[in-house]
Design a protein around this motif. Structure first.
Motif, PDB file in Angstrom:
ATOM      1  N   ASP A 127       0.826  -1.210   0.000  1.00  0.00           N
ATOM      2  CA  ASP A 127       0.000   0.000   0.000  1.00  0.00           C
ATOM      3  C   ASP A 127       0.858   1.257   0.000  1.00  0.00           C
ATOM      4  N   GLU A 128       2.139   1.070   0.250  1.00  0.00           N
ATOM      5  CA  GLU A 128       3.062   2.204   0.312  1.00  0.00           C
ATOM      6  C   GLU A 128       4.488   1.698   0.133  1.00  0.00           C
ATOM      7  N   TYR A 129       5.244   2.421  -0.689  1.00  0.00           N
ATOM      8  CA  TYR A 129       6.672   2.129  -0.824  1.00  0.00           C
ATOM      9  C   TYR A 129       7.444   3.095   0.062  1.00  0.00           C
ATOM     10  N   MET A 130       8.539   2.617   0.635  1.00  0.00           N
ATOM     11  CA  MET A 130       9.361   3.473   1.486  1.00  0.00           C
ATOM     12  C   MET A 130      10.826   3.350   1.093  1.00  0.00           C
ATOM     13  N   LYS A 144       8.314   8.363   1.485  1.00  0.00           N
ATOM     14  CA  LYS A 144       7.151   7.487   1.346  1.00  0.00           C
ATOM     15  C   LYS A 144       6.380   7.789   0.067  1.00  0.00           C
ATOM     16  N   VAL A 145       6.004   6.729  -0.621  1.00  0.00           N
ATOM     17  CA  VAL A 145       5.226   6.873  -1.857  1.00  0.00           C
ATOM     18  C   VAL A 145       3.978   6.002  -1.750  1.00  0.00           C
ATOM     19  N   PRO A 146       2.788   6.604  -1.604  1.00  0.00           N
ATOM     20  CA  PRO A 146       1.551   5.822  -1.507  1.00  0.00           C
ATOM     21  C   PRO A 146       1.204   5.140  -2.826  1.00  0.00           C
ATOM     22  N   VAL A 147       0.470   4.046  -2.715  1.00  0.00           N
ATOM     23  CA  VAL A 147       0.101   3.243  -3.880  1.00  0.00           C
ATOM     24  C   VAL A 147      -1.426   3.203  -4.026  1.00  0.00           C
TER      25      VAL A 147
END
Length: 293
Positions: A127-130, A144-147
């Protein structure tokens, strides 16, 4: 698979050039913002060079009202390297637009979002890349990059968030299912998806004023073209495919007629302005005559 990826990459870039109203709805829906539909959009069509000096096209960074930037990275399937690419694009954009102040220079990254168009392996996509950035002697920062997983969003939620311009990509929902099994039920499900979930919903949002007439025509046209690329090869859908093809021809005619109507409206508006100007000139001439007398 590579050809399919290219088709949807081109399609996604195309929807980003629809009306400002439609694109603003997309930004609000993905990022939870509340921009008015008359906000201005700046498209940052730029290329950056990575460490191997290869050009990387970053054409999905949009700036709203000249201040806030948003980076939408569309993906078909899982990509473990995606967070690095998003960071790289973000750095390229922020470096180009670096801010110089009394305390020195600063970089302001665009707000990112990764949009997965296909269903992928549902247990894999987070749900999120970090990405942890460590600065020796200065500490660390978590980028943080939300998906957003399009195929996990219900049609109702798409409507509520006004993510209307993503509707053509719902075609991917049944692609793998039909590759495995082409039953009558599956074929009927696809036809319902195209006609009811996608095309009918596009028209309903046009009627509601969420998208323009031109947006609706372009989205339906795009839906038909994507369908032809992916599903027209199935013999079981031959009759349905032909009906869609006929609609595509009607759509092209509809676009032409709309263009003629718009031109005629513009001509009438210009004539009205000219009449007002002529009347104003007459009044000024009359006032000038009175002053001279």
């Amino acid at each position: 698979m590579k050809e399919i990826h290219q088709i949807y990459d081109i399609a996604f870039k195309r929807i980003l050039t629809l009306s400002d109203k439609a694109v603003i709805h997309l930004i609000n829906g993905l990022f939870g913002t509340t921009y008015s539909t008359d906000s201005t959009i700046t498209y940052n069509w730029t290329e950056h060079e990575n460490k191997e000096l290869k050009k990387t096209l970053s054409d999905s960074i949009l700036t709203i009202n000249g201040t806030n930037s948003y980076h939408i990275e569309a993906q078909m399937t899982e990509d473990e390297e995606i967070v690095f690419r998003v960071f790289e694009y973000g750095f390229g954009h922020s470096y180009k637009n670096r801010i110089v102040g009394d305390a020195g220079e600063s970089l302001e990254f665009p707000q990112p979002c990764i949009l997965y168009l296909d269903e992928g392996k549902k247990d894999f996509i987070p749900d999120e890349y970090m990405l942890t950035l460590k600065f020796k002697g200065q500490g660390e920062f978590c980028y943080k990059v939300p998906v957003v997983k399009l195929q996990n969003i219900s049609l109702r939620e798409l409507n509520e968030k006004k993510l209307i311009i993503l509707l053509p990509f719902l075609l991917l929902k049944l692609r793998k299912k039909l590759q495995k099994l082409r039953t009558k039920e599956n074929m009927e499900e696809l036809q319902s998806l195209v006609m009811n979930d996608i095309i009918q919903t596009i028209r309903q949002n046009e009627d509601a004023g969420n998208i323009s007439r031109t947006d609706a025509l372009d989205l339906i046209d795009l839906t038909m073209k994507l369908y032809m690329k992916i599903y027209s090869k199935y013999e079981e859908l031959e009759d349905f495919t032909m009906r869609l093809y006929d609609q595509s021809m009607e759509l092209a005619s509809d676009k032409y007629e709309k263009t003629v109507e718009e031109l005629e409206d513009e001509v009438q508006e210009l004539k009205s302005v000219m009449r007002e100007q002529e009347e104003l000139i007459k009044n000024l001439q009359a006032q000038l005559k009175e002053l001279k007398e």
